[in-house]
Design a protein around this motif. Structure first.
Motif, mmCIF file in Angstrom:
data_model
loop_
_atom_site.group_PDB
_atom_site.id
_atom_site.type_symbol
_atom_site.label_atom_id
_atom_site.label_comp_id
_atom_site.label_asym_id
_atom_site.label_seq_id
_atom_site.Cartn_x
_atom_site.Cartn_y
_atom_site.Cartn_z
ATOM 1 N N ASN A 1 21.493 54.772 98.995
ATOM 2 C CA ASN A 1 20.962 55.500 97.848
ATOM 3 C C ASN A 1 21.774 56.761 97.562
ATOM 4 O O ASN A 1 21.999 57.120 96.398
ATOM 5 C CB ASN A 1 19.499 55.861 98.115
ATOM 6 C CG ASN A 1 18.824 56.461 96.904
ATOM 7 O OD1 ASN A 1 18.466 55.758 95.973
ATOM 8 N ND2 ASN A 1 18.627 57.774 96.917
ATOM 9 N N TRP A 2 22.251 57.421 98.610
ATOM 10 C CA TRP A 2 23.056 58.636 98.438
ATOM 11 C C TRP A 2 24.356 58.312 97.709
ATOM 12 O O TRP A 2 24.741 59.012 96.762
ATOM 13 C CB TRP A 2 23.353 59.253 99.802
ATOM 14 C CG TRP A 2 24.099 60.550 99.728
ATOM 15 C CD1 TRP A 2 23.611 61.770 99.372
ATOM 16 C CD2 TRP A 2 25.496 60.748 100.017
ATOM 17 N NE1 TRP A 2 24.599 62.723 99.421
ATOM 18 C CE2 TRP A 2 25.773 62.125 99.809
ATOM 19 C CE3 TRP A 2 26.519 59.904 100.431
ATOM 20 C CZ2 TRP A 2 27.042 62.658 100.001
ATOM 21 C CZ3 TRP A 2 27.783 60.434 100.624
ATOM 22 C CH2 TRP A 2 28.037 61.803 100.410
ATOM 23 N N HIS A 3 25.036 57.249 98.142
ATOM 24 C CA HIS A 3 26.278 56.854 97.462
ATOM 25 C C HIS A 3 25.995 56.398 96.031
ATOM 26 O O HIS A 3 26.776 56.691 95.107
ATOM 27 C CB HIS A 3 26.968 55.721 98.231
ATOM 28 C CG HIS A 3 27.682 56.172 99.462
ATOM 29 N ND1 HIS A 3 28.768 57.029 99.412
ATOM 30 C CD2 HIS A 3 27.493 55.877 100.780
ATOM 31 C CE1 HIS A 3 29.211 57.242 100.646
ATOM 32 N NE2 HIS A 3 28.454 56.571 101.484
ATOM 33 N N TYR A 4 24.878 55.683 95.824
ATOM 34 C CA TYR A 4 24.531 55.198 94.488
ATOM 35 C C TYR A 4 24.294 56.366 93.532
ATOM 36 O O TYR A 4 24.771 56.352 92.386
ATOM 37 C CB TYR A 4 23.289 54.313 94.565
ATOM 38 C CG TYR A 4 22.945 53.621 93.268
ATOM 39 C CD1 TYR A 4 23.405 52.334 93.003
ATOM 40 C CD2 TYR A 4 22.170 54.260 92.298
ATOM 41 C CE1 TYR A 4 23.096 51.693 91.811
ATOM 42 C CE2 TYR A 4 21.861 53.636 91.101
ATOM 43 C CZ TYR A 4 22.315 52.352 90.865
ATOM 44 O OH TYR A 4 22.022 51.728 89.672
ATOM 45 N N GLU A 5 23.551 57.362 93.993
ATOM 46 C CA GLU A 5 23.286 58.532 93.153
ATOM 47 C C GLU A 5 24.565 59.308 92.856
ATOM 48 O O GLU A 5 24.751 59.815 91.748
ATOM 49 C CB GLU A 5 22.261 59.445 93.836
ATOM 50 C CG GLU A 5 20.871 58.829 93.965
ATOM 51 C CD GLU A 5 20.236 58.537 92.623
ATOM 52 O OE1 GLU A 5 20.560 59.255 91.643
ATOM 53 O OE2 GLU A 5 19.423 57.603 92.535
#
Length: 337
Positions: free
Chosen positions: A218-222
């Motif tokens: 989720n961190w990379h996606y955001e």
């Protein structure tokens, strides 16, 4: 524990509807304190849900359920295979004549049947559906003498089962993990002398590891989302990292090719052919018939002068399935196909 679950659902989960499960647990706790207050709060919640699903939200689902039942009718005993819905639904869309086509355009897609029961029938048939029912019956019988925490777990599972009529909680990593923990609590057996629940310990440890990977994904996606408009190249790198961390995430797989096309549109550059085709296959494996993905593929092929390879075939598929005929016709005329 409840606070951790709440933080997870709010921060890492994009679906607002699944917060109903958490609200249901809160109502159950209030019930133990004051039944009249619980009934009042629960009634307000039911009215809110019905209001939310009045109109297109409801008929959108009814149309999908009808189409999915037609899919099941073609393989009633053993189904089409676990996970086959996203691959086969494009062929069954509008099969029931209920009118699902009016709810779709190139920007959206079904993802799931929005009813775990009809999707289970379509994918595993009456045999798989019966085995799932037998498992639930055995768990219920095994946990006939329940402690307080087991009663709470059962209440959570009942909420999830209700939610499964209109959503897909078992296909969401967060709510799916909560359901697994609920079953583990109901069937717990303690290690002699230690008082540790074996199933709960295994599920919890697995959940901690999985939650770590999901959080990093989720961190990379955001980061990719934030970089998309200012630095498309770094955005593509971040979405690729998100996929490598947690390849099972459908949202990430859907978007990897989209970010490549956006990079090509924003910063015209030579993109490795094998990389582009590889990212397309990753996105296609998530939802093969996603119209926007197919339009992005045509756009990419046209830009790199490879349109003769696939454009005609993709365009014909889009026209046959007629999500938005006008949009597809304009695209076809613009490419002189």
């Amino acid at each position: 524990v409840a606070a951790v679950v709440a933080i997870y659902l709010i921060w890492f989960n994009g679906s607002i509807l699944e917060l109903i499960a958490l609200a249901g647990v809160a109502v159950w706790l209030i019930w133990r304190w004051n039944r009249y207050a619980a009934v009042a709060i629960g009634g307000i919640g039911v009215i809110g849900v019905l209001a939310y699903y009045t109109g297109d939200n409801l008929w959108f689902r009814v149309a999908m359920w009808a189409d999915t039942l037609v899919m099941w009718a073609d393989a009633p005993f053993f189904g089409h295979g676990l996970g086959s819905f996203n691959y086969l639904y494009p062929d069954y869309m509008m099969a029931s004549d209920v009118g699902a086509d009016q709810f779709f355009n190139s920007q959206m897609w079904a993802v799931a049947a929005h009813n775990e029961y009809v999707q289970l029938l379509a994918e595993l048939g009456v045999v798989g559906f019966g085995l799932a029912g037998a498992f639930i019956w055995l768990v219920h019988g095994y946990s006939s003498k329940r402690s307080g925490i087991q009663t709470a777990a059962l209440a959570s599972l009942v909420i999830a089962a209700s939610l499964a009529f209109i959503e897909f909680p078992l296909q969401n990593a967060g709510t799916g993990a909560l359901v697994a923990v609920g079953f583990a609590i109901l069937t717990r057996q303690s290690i002699p002398g230690r008082g540790i629940s074996v199933p709960l310990a295994v599920v919890s440890l697995t959940g901690v590891v999985a939650a770590g990977f999901m959080a990093l994904n989720n961190w990379h996606y955001e980061r990719a989302d934030n970089l998309a408009m200012v630095n498309p190249q770094d955005a593509l790198v971040e979405i690729t990292h998100a996929y490598n961390v947690f390849p099972a995430d459908i949202r990430t797989r859907m978007m990897v090719f989209r970010y490549l096309v956006h990079l090509q549109e924003t910063v015209p550059a030579a993109i490795n052919r094998d990389l582009a085709d590889g990212l397309y296959e990753i996105s296609r494996s998530a939802i093969p018939g996603y119209p926007q993905l197919l339009i992005d593929r045509i756009d990419y092929l046209a830009r790199v002068q490879r349109c003769e390879e696939e454009c005609g075939e993709i365009m014909n598929w889009l026209l046959r399935n007629a999500y938005n005929v006008g949009e597809v016709q304009r695209l076809k005329q613009g490419l002189n196909l």
